[in-house]
Scaffold this motif. Structure first.
Motif, PDB file in Angstrom:
ATOM      1  N   TYR A 186     -14.900  47.351  49.815  1.00 49.51           N
ATOM      2  CA  TYR A 186     -14.734  47.248  51.267  1.00 49.51           C
ATOM      3  C   TYR A 186     -13.316  46.846  51.647  1.00 49.51           C
ATOM      4  CZ  TYR A 186     -14.974  46.151  56.120  1.00 49.51           C
ATOM      5  OH  TYR A 186     -14.700  46.156  57.459  1.00 49.51           O
ATOM      6  N   ASP A 187     -12.828  47.530  52.653  1.00 49.50           N
ATOM      7  CA  ASP A 187     -11.528  47.169  53.239  1.00 49.50           C
ATOM      8  C   ASP A 187     -11.643  47.445  54.731  1.00 49.50           C
ATOM      9  OD1 ASP A 187      -8.386  47.060  51.863  1.00 49.50           O
ATOM     10  OD2 ASP A 187      -8.575  47.416  54.020  1.00 49.50           O
ATOM     11  N   SER A 188     -11.126  46.549  55.548  1.00 48.97           N
ATOM     12  CA  SER A 188     -11.186  46.790  56.999  1.00 48.97           C
ATOM     13  C   SER A 188     -10.455  48.077  57.340  1.00 48.97           C
ATOM     14  CB  SER A 188     -10.531  45.660  57.782  1.00 48.97           C
ATOM     15  OG  SER A 188     -10.655  44.439  57.137  1.00 48.97           O
ATOM     16  N   GLY A 189      -9.449  48.386  56.531  1.00 45.94           N
ATOM     17  CA  GLY A 189      -8.678  49.595  56.779  1.00 45.94           C
ATOM     18  C   GLY A 189      -7.209  49.269  56.931  1.00 45.94           C
ATOM     19  N   SER A 190      -6.409  50.319  57.015  1.00 40.17           N
ATOM     20  CA  SER A 190      -4.969  50.102  57.082  1.00 40.17           C
ATOM     21  C   SER A 190      -4.526  50.052  58.531  1.00 40.17           C
ATOM     22  CB  SER A 190      -4.240  51.201  56.325  1.00 40.17           C
ATOM     23  OG  SER A 190      -4.361  50.941  54.950  1.00 40.17           O
ATOM     24  N   TYR A 191      -4.446  48.848  59.038  1.00 39.53           N
ATOM     25  CA  TYR A 191      -3.945  48.634  60.395  1.00 39.53           C
ATOM     26  C   TYR A 191      -3.562  47.173  60.516  1.00 39.53           C
ATOM     27  CZ  TYR A 191      -8.794  47.050  61.256  1.00 39.53           C
ATOM     28  OH  TYR A 191     -10.015  46.417  61.198  1.00 39.53           O
ATOM     29  N   ALA A 192      -2.995  46.808  61.634  1.00 35.81           N
ATOM     30  CA  ALA A 192      -2.594  45.422  61.878  1.00 35.81           C
ATOM     31  C   ALA A 192      -1.640  44.924  60.793  1.00 35.81           C
ATOM     32  CB  ALA A 192      -3.819  44.504  61.996  1.00 35.81           C
ATOM     33  N   SER A 193      -0.848  45.821  60.234  1.00 32.19           N
ATOM     34  CA  SER A 193       0.130  45.427  59.213  1.00 32.19           C
ATOM     35  C   SER A 193      -0.528  44.622  58.111  1.00 32.19           C
ATOM     36  CB  SER A 193       1.258  44.603  59.854  1.00 32.19           C
ATOM     37  OG  SER A 193       2.009  45.381  60.744  1.00 32.19           O
ATOM     38  N   SER A 194      -1.701  45.083  57.674  1.00 30.59           N
ATOM     39  CA  SER A 194      -2.498  44.245  56.787  1.00 30.59           C
ATOM     40  C   SER A 194      -2.435  44.634  55.317  1.00 30.59           C
ATOM     41  CB  SER A 194      -3.957  44.307  57.238  1.00 30.59           C
ATOM     42  OG  SER A 194      -4.442  45.638  57.126  1.00 30.59           O
ATOM     43  N   THR A 195      -2.136  45.877  55.004  1.00 31.99           N
ATOM     44  CA  THR A 195      -2.436  46.353  53.654  1.00 31.99           C
ATOM     45  C   THR A 195      -1.631  45.637  52.573  1.00 31.99           C
ATOM     46  OG1 THR A 195      -3.162  48.457  54.528  1.00 31.99           O
ATOM     47  CG2 THR A 195      -2.588  48.409  52.210  1.00 31.99           C
ATOM     48  N   THR A 196      -0.318  45.566  52.737  1.00 41.24           N
ATOM     49  CA  THR A 196       0.494  44.913  51.709  1.00 41.24           C
ATOM     50  C   THR A 196       0.071  43.458  51.545  1.00 41.24           C
ATOM     51  OG1 THR A 196       2.374  46.348  52.132  1.00 41.24           O
ATOM     52  CG2 THR A 196       2.850  44.230  51.091  1.00 41.24           C
ATOM     53  N   TYR A 197      -0.094  42.788  52.679  1.00 36.46           N
ATOM     54  CA  TYR A 197      -0.352  41.351  52.633  1.00 36.46           C
ATOM     55  C   TYR A 197      -1.802  41.034  52.256  1.00 36.46           C
ATOM     56  CZ  TYR A 197      -0.844  36.526  54.283  1.00 36.46           C
ATOM     57  OH  TYR A 197      -1.115  35.194  54.371  1.00 36.46           O
ATOM     58  N   VAL A 198      -2.745  41.654  52.946  1.00 32.99           N
ATOM     59  CA  VAL A 198      -4.157  41.279  52.724  1.00 32.99           C
ATOM     60  C   VAL A 198      -4.725  41.978  51.480  1.00 32.99           C
ATOM     61  CG1 VAL A 198      -6.481  41.231  53.708  1.00 32.99           C
ATOM     62  CG2 VAL A 198      -4.506  40.869  55.198  1.00 32.99           C
ATOM     63  N   THR A 199      -4.645  43.310  51.453  1.00 31.32           N
ATOM     64  CA  THR A 199      -5.194  44.033  50.308  1.00 31.32           C
ATOM     65  C   THR A 199      -4.357  43.759  49.058  1.00 31.32           C
ATOM     66  OG1 THR A 199      -5.915  45.732  51.863  1.00 31.32           O
ATOM     67  CG2 THR A 199      -6.006  46.292  49.532  1.00 31.32           C
ATOM     68  N   LYS A 225       5.314  39.803  53.065  1.00 29.93           N
ATOM     69  CA  LYS A 225       4.639  39.851  54.369  1.00 29.93           C
ATOM     70  C   LYS A 225       4.542  41.338  54.743  1.00 29.93           C
ATOM     71  CE  LYS A 225       7.734  36.928  56.194  1.00 29.93           C
ATOM     72  NZ  LYS A 225       8.401  36.034  57.163  1.00 29.93           N
ATOM     73  N   SER A 226       4.395  41.592  56.005  1.00 29.29           N
ATOM     74  CA  SER A 226       4.191  42.994  56.398  1.00 29.29           C
ATOM     75  C   SER A 226       5.493  43.632  56.887  1.00 29.29           C
ATOM     76  CB  SER A 226       3.154  43.085  57.514  1.00 29.29           C
ATOM     77  OG  SER A 226       3.761  42.840  58.777  1.00 29.29           O
ATOM     78  N   ILE A 227       5.476  44.957  57.007  1.00 31.48           N
ATOM     79  CA  ILE A 227       6.635  45.686  57.510  1.00 31.48           C
ATOM     80  C   ILE A 227       6.256  46.796  58.500  1.00 31.48           C
ATOM     81  CG2 ILE A 227       6.618  47.268  55.528  1.00 31.48           C
ATOM     82  CD1 ILE A 227       9.928  46.186  56.775  1.00 31.48           C
ATOM     83  N   GLY A 228       5.010  47.260  58.432  1.00 32.16           N
ATOM     84  CA  GLY A 228       4.656  48.509  59.107  1.00 32.16           C
ATOM     85  C   GLY A 228       4.896  48.570  60.595  1.00 32.16           C
ATOM     86  N   GLU A 229       4.630  47.502  61.305  1.00 34.98           N
ATOM     87  CA  GLU A 229       4.654  47.568  62.766  1.00 34.98           C
ATOM     88  C   GLU A 229       5.903  46.969  63.397  1.00 34.98           C
ATOM     89  OE1 GLU A 229       0.631  47.195  64.799  1.00 34.98           O
ATOM     90  OE2 GLU A 229       0.466  45.819  63.104  1.00 34.98           O
ATOM     91  N   ILE A 230       6.348  45.854  62.879  1.00 33.67           N
ATOM     92  CA  ILE A 230       7.438  45.102  63.517  1.00 33.67           C
ATOM     93  C   ILE A 230       8.635  45.987  63.833  1.00 33.67           C
ATOM     94  CG2 ILE A 230       8.322  44.385  61.237  1.00 33.67           C
ATOM     95  CD1 ILE A 230       9.377  41.860  62.562  1.00 33.67           C
ATOM     96  N   VAL A 231       8.825  46.993  62.983  1.00 32.44           N
ATOM     97  CA  VAL A 231      10.047  47.802  63.037  1.00 32.44           C
ATOM     98  C   VAL A 231      10.181  48.660  64.292  1.00 32.44           C
ATOM     99  CG1 VAL A 231      10.404  47.817  60.563  1.00 32.44           C
ATOM    100  CG2 VAL A 231       8.806  49.452  61.563  1.00 32.44           C
ATOM    101  N   ILE A 232       9.115  48.771  65.080  1.00 33.18           N
ATOM    102  CA  ILE A 232       9.208  49.588  66.300  1.00 33.18           C
ATOM    103  C   ILE A 232       9.619  48.737  67.514  1.00 33.18           C
ATOM    104  CG2 ILE A 232       6.827  49.341  67.163  1.00 33.18           C
ATOM    105  CD1 ILE A 232       6.834  52.393  67.643  1.00 33.18           C
TER     106      ILE A 232
END
Lengths: 759, 266, 157
Positions: free
Chosen positions: A524-537, A713-720
């Motif tokens: 189970y994974d909530s999914g790839s959103y909220a800049s979560s994958t690197t940090y949480v998964t 930490k995360s990178i996916g979202e902050i960059v926009i």
């Protein structure tokens, strides 16, 4: 670290650059029914009569469904953990249509031609209703977007469908009124951002069939396989055990595919007919009936003393969720929490919001998720404050920015455990030669060059909610398979998570195969959103690998007949005083007379969401007569903790900047008086081409986040988040005009300059 | 969605003309704009077998076949030299190389689109269209005539001595123009073409011979005012009329200043 | 109608619907690298070569390719790998959906102009949209490829 923090090539890179058939429409069988949706021409109407008999007679048409055929079960298409904060306000098809483009009927047929023809032959009689199109007047408007009695909000988010409210809340600390009153200067302005489109290159698409066990098999271009399973089952009113969801390679997501958009229609067709079905959204459908950014109007008051000490921030966000509430209650929160918190030691803050329903296309999740909108407002207001104080905006920020170790009252009272924002600012300043360039230089040829600055933050997953899991298995000859439920949508998480596994297991990335995501096969994974994958998964991967390592040693101990404590594993061999066993032998022996699992699964959830930080600085050249802005240079310095893969982190940053630049300068959302969207194609919705983004320069100033995998930490979202405020700032420094509504067009700048001249 | 019942690659212009008399039959150029529409076409008439994809340069004129692609125009050394790079400037922003490898000059001109850079540029030159039945007529006449069922066979550009400056302002570099202009001195006569007003391009001739007295500051100012006054502009999703009129002023003035600079440099 | 054409070097003779678009024809023949990204000829994802020139297959009738030569990335695997590895080394492929069209046009660029300037690269490829990369990594990749190619030639010479 040998593998983590290395610029490893993405595992699928060569397949992608050579054009291998790996995307949904390349891999699914081509015998599926073509599914399309008839869409409403009105922003608000009731279907009085709908005639499908003629359409049904078109040769090749398999089925046509209307609101009369679907379950009366309201649900939300938002890919969120249950119970979703988003209201249950949808039916698969409804008698009431709520925006131009809303679904009226589902048509399935053997080929596109027949389906198109049938769509034209469906005759609908509408009772046109007055729409709610201005989001300022939506709250408590006598016209209700969702008057229905079975509308439901499952979480206490302040929603009330009888007031057109999707969510409403007030939060804060300290006495904001008293603090602002006591400030030497309070800057107050309102900023407006539009419902921009993610515009990923691969449109929404889903394939469905019935598998050998009589289950509904869904293959979809989605970031959220597990949420899709739950939501489809809910909407169809069937057990979740009857649904399986997997994803192939995804042609971009950016949050768009964190909501169900295409899935429900072919799923319904297959469930009803038993036949395979496929729906591919056209670009026009993507533009008019999808899940863009929430339009927001943010009013900010920033109070400071003459010496530049920022003492209080008051913010009110009005968010337009459109016809449905997907991600409405959650995106809005970030507009405050992830903007106000950039400033430490505030004596008080206050943050209130309303999220309203209107008869526009519904909004959803888009990279930045509300933070982008809030940061445009707060960072612009701080730049306006610096201007009013006559202070260098970099110095103002150096004085007030949040620092490592501080408690952040506007960020759920979390401690800022890892933060190199100060170093990001110092480095960006150096790279931009800020001190020489601020604020502007007249080039003497009608052009003026100027610079602008903004800071940004985001989160790393949703604290206490997101769950990431990883399963790692040792196979013959000693290779590993890593199974995940996170979704690589081009971001490279398959590779990044494999890098972490390889680091833990002291092997190469090539020794770790990655499988995902599939609700049957993945943990189970909530999914790839909220800049979560690197940090949480990522942390789940670390945990799983540690456990597997332990089991590998345990098996070796059996083979060598010695205590585990005496043994060490170096990635290739387990050795100790009693001898050595190659990993391949352990793998082989695990398949014969073995009770120690060579496959382990771990889950991870984090009580905190450590923010990444960054600074963006831009240099532009403004044509003083036309207002045309040319981007010359964009400098971004990011603290994402340890960059697990510096190449991918860099390209994530550059890509986010590109999208942010599009939002700042080019991408517009324009409705006509009847609520029809004009920007319904790539001809009329102009995402930047490679001639429109200037040069981008990215560097990293890393902090180390103890709670993250290898300090990440995360990178996916902050960059926009930085382009809009930084560019607006540079435009002001060149023209004297503050453009507070995106996009910043030459015409708006010119008009602003005209008005200034008249003053 | 575009529906086409039959594709006909014609053997002669006569065949194409006859087919084209039926309302539901259509000549296809690059098919780029046509494909975006919702329409049913009985017969799609393709002229590509008729050798009309050539640019012939003769002593007096360029003869440009209607099926010549925009990319071929852009890369033609003779046209580039003749227009001093202005033709290339008018074309290079149009979507992308792949698009311009398909889009035809015939399609661009025949469509008489408001946003057309191609029409704007060629209106500034001494350009004629050769129609299969209608014979040869000035482009400026054709640009404002009603669409009919004749066939645009080729464009003829007379090699009158010319100086031309082409400018366009675009929100993104490959978008439609917010405003486009060609400011031209053709055989001693001054004129300006303003395109993407957003209505179709308008040719404004210097009927008052303002610039014949030379490119003085004063004359430039007068001519700019003259063109601006004579050029109605409108609003669309890309910009408002006021801003467009302002751009007319700016572009025409800048073009003239550039030309004056060149003259002084000579 | 019947068409005869060469697709990636292979002769194909086939009865097709007159209105069939080239993109759908080549995908039917297994050339899945050719993608549809928009319906308005703006994105460049569907780029193929028609007699060696890059064109948008989404806007071209297959009938018009009759008697001509069509090339997709499936027919240019060696060049795709050679140039593509530089993109992959940057991580600039990202989601990969726009890559084939981009690679096609990059190949066209280098055939026309083996040593382009940055400006020439950007302009030639401006009809290839990408939403993931911000384009910067793609530019680095193109520049690295050119440098490598030059070095190779010098060594060879």
């Amino acid at each position: 670290m040998k593998v983590v923090n290395q610029p490893v090539m993405k595992k699928d890179a060569m397949s992608l650059v050579t054009g291998k058939p790996v995307f949904l429409d390349d891999v699914v069988p081509d015998n599926a029914l073509v599914v399309k949706v008839k869409r409403s021409p009105y922003a608000h109407a009731l279907i009085e009569e709908i005639k499908i008999d003629t359409a049904l007679k078109v040769p090749g048409i398999e089925a046509i469904y209307t609101y009369k055929d679907v379950p009366d079960i309201r649900f939300t298409m938002a890919g969120q953990t249950y119970p979703e904060p988003s209201p249950y306000d949808r039916l698969i098809l409804d008698q009431r249509v709520r925006f131009v483009g809303d679904a009226v009927a589902i048509v399935a047929g053997e080929n596109e031609k027949a389906v198109e023809k049938a769509l034209r032959l469906i005759k609908v009689k509408y009772q046109e209703l007055e729409p709610v199109l201005d989001f300022h007047t939506a709250k408590d408007n006598p016209i209700l977007v969702h008057p229905e009695d079975n509308w439901e909000s499952k979480c206490p988010v302040g929603a009330d469908n009888k007031r057109n409210l999707c969510a409403s809340e007030v939060s804060g600390h300290g006495d904001i009124e008293a603090v602002l009153k006591d400030c030497d200067l309070v800057v107050e302005h309102t900023y407006h951002t539009k419902a921009d489109q993610q515009a990923m290159m691969e449109t929404f698409r889903t394939y469905t069939n019935m598998d050998a066990y009589g289950r509904l098999n869904i293959i979809s271009s989605t970031q959220i396989v597990f949420h899709v399973r739950r939501i489809v089952a809910t909407a169809l009113g069937i057990p979740k055990s009857k649904v399986r969801v997997s994803k192939p390679r995804i042609g971009g997501g950016f949050g768009a595919k964190q909501t169900l958009v295409a899935e429900i229609y072919p799923a319904f067709v297959t469930w009803k007919t038993g036949k395979a079905a496929k729906m591919i959204f056209t670009r026009e459908e993507c533009q008019i009936a999808s899940t863009p950014r929430h339009e927001m109007e943010v009013t900010v008051k920033v109070g400071a003393d003459k010496d530049g000490r920022i003492r209080g921030i008051d913010m009110y966000t009005l968010s337009n969720t459109g016809a449905f509430g997907e991600h409405g209650p959650t995106t809005v929160g970030l507009s405050g929490h992830k903007a106000i918190s950039l400033y430490g030691n505030l004596e008080a803050h206050h943050f209130a919001y309303d999220v309203v329903y209107t008869n526009h296309m519904s909004a959803g999740a888009y990279r930045g998720y509300g933070a982008t909108q809030g940061i445009f407002a707060v960072e612009s207001a701080v730049n306006e404050l610096a201007d009013r104080l006559g202070m260098d905006p970099v110095k103002l920020r150096e004085k007030n920015m949040v620092r490592q170790g501080e408690v952040m009252p506007s960020y759920y009272n979390e401690v800022n455990a890892s933060c190199a924002l100060d170093r990001c600012m110092a480095r960006a300043k150096e790279m931009m030669h800020w001190d020489e360039k601020f604020p502007a230089r007249d080039m003497g040829n009608g052009k003026i060059r100027s610079v602008g600055v903004a800071m940004a933050m985001q989160g790393s997953g949703i604290s206490g909610v997101d769950v990431g899991s990883a399963t790692i298995k040792l196979n013959d000859e000693g290779f590993y398979v890593l199974r995940i439920g996170a979704a690589d949508m081009g971001t490279g998480c398959d590779t990044i998570l494999a890098q972490m596994a390889a680091e833990c297991l002291s092997c190469g990335v090539e020794d770790v195969d990655v499988f995902g995501a599939d609700t049957d096969g993945s943990p189970y994974d909530s999914g790839s959103y909220a800049s979560s994958t690197t940090y949480v998964t990522g942390m789940a991967v670390v945990k799983a690998c540690e456990k597997l390592k332990h089991n590998i040693i345990a098996r070796a101990a059996q083979i060598l007949d010695c205590p585990e404590e005496e043994l060490e594993f170096d990635g290739k061999t387990v050795s100790g005083e009693k001898g050595r066993v190659p990993l391949a032998d352990i793998a082989t022996s695990s398949m014969c007379g073995n009770n120690i699992p060579m496959e382990v699964s771990e889950s991870n959830s984090s009580p905190t969401s450590p923010p990444p930080f960054m600074v963006g600085m831009v240099e532009i050249e403004l044509d003083k007569e036309t207002g045309v802005v040319e981007l010359l240079d964009y400098v971004a310095v990011v603290d994402c903790g340890t960059p697990v893969n510096p190449n991918l982190a860099r390209v994530q940053t550059e890509g986010g900047l590109g999208q942010g630049i599009g939002m700042a300068l080019y991408e517009d959302i324009q409705y006509n008086a009847k609520g029809k969207l004009w920007n319904n194609s790539f001809m009329q919705y102009k995402i930047p081409s490679r001639l429109d983004v200037g040069r981008l320069r990215v560097e990293f100033e890393s902090s180390y986040e103890e709670s993250g995998p290898f300090g990440a930490k995360s990178i996916g979202e902050i960059v926009i988040n930085t382009p809009s405020p930084a560019i607006a700032h540079a435009v002001h420094n060149a023209s004297g005009v503050w453009v507070r509504e995106l996009p910043i067009t030459p015409e708006k700048i010119w008009k602003g300059m005209q008005e200034k001249n008249e003053d | 969605m575009l529906n086409i019942r039959e594709y006909v690659k014609v053997q002669s212009l006569e065949e194409a003309y006859e087919l084209n008399q039926k309302r539901t039959n259509k000549i296809i150029g690059g098919m780029l704009w046509m494909k975006m529409g919702d329409r049913n076409i009985q017969k799609a008439i393709d002229l590509s077998g008729l050798g009309l994809d050539q640019i012939e340069e003769e002593e007096e004129e360029f003869r440009i076949g209607c099926m010549t692609t925009l990319r071929e125009l852009e890369l033609h050394p003779g046209l580039d030299a003749y227009t001093g790079g202005a033709l290339r400037e008018s074309l290079r922003h149009i979507v992308g190389v792949q698009f311009r490898n398909l889009a035809t000059v015939g399609g661009s001109i025949f469509g008489r689109f408001g946003f057309s850079d191609v029409l704007t540029l060629f209106l500034g030159l001494d350009t004629y269209v050769e129609l299969y039945k209608g014979g040869i007529q000035p482009l400026s006449t054709f640009a404002w005539s009603k669409r009919d069922n004749d066939i645009l066979v080729r464009l003829i550009v007379k090699k009158k001595p010319v100086r031309i400056v082409y400018q366009s302002l675009r929100l993104t570099r490959t978008d439609f123009p917010v405003l486009a202009s060609a400011v031209v001195c053709l055989d001693g006569k001054w004129q300006a073409v303003i395109g993407a007003r957003p209505q179709r391009a308008l040719l404004v001739e210097d009927e008052e011979k303002i610039l014949e007295g030379g490119l003085t500051e004063e004359n430039i100012r007068k001519f700019v005012a003259y063109v601006t006054k004579k050029t109605p502009t409108g609003s669309n999703m890309r910009a408002g009329a006021d801003y467009r009129s302002h751009l007319v002023e700016v572009q025409v003035r800048r073009a003239l200043e550039e030309m004056r600079g060149e003259t002084n440099a000579d | 109608m019947q068409i005869n054409l060469k697709l990636n070097g292979k002769l194909i003779k086939e009865e097709i619907a007159d209105e069939l678009l080239l993109i759908d024809f080549v995908r039917k023949h297994g050339c899945y690298s050719v993608k549809r990204g928009c319906e308005t000829a703006n994105c460049g994802l569907c780029t193929v070569f028609l007699d060696g020139k890059p064109v948008l297959s989404c806007s071209l009738l297959a009938a018009r390719a009759n008697g001509r030569e069509v090339t997709t990335l499936e027919g240019l695997q060696e060049e795709a790998e050679e140039i593509g590895s530089f993109v992959a080394n940057q991580g600039a492929e990202q989601c990969g959906f726009c890559n084939p069209g981009f690679m096609m046009n990059a190949i066209a660029l280098f055939r026309e102009n083996p040593d382009p300037t940055d400006e020439e690269i950007l302009e030639y490829l401006s009809g290839n949209l990408c939403r993931c990369s911000g384009y910067e990594g793609q530019l680095r990749a193109m520049k690295n490829y050119i440098a490598w190619k030059k070095e190779k030639q010098e060594v060879g010479a």
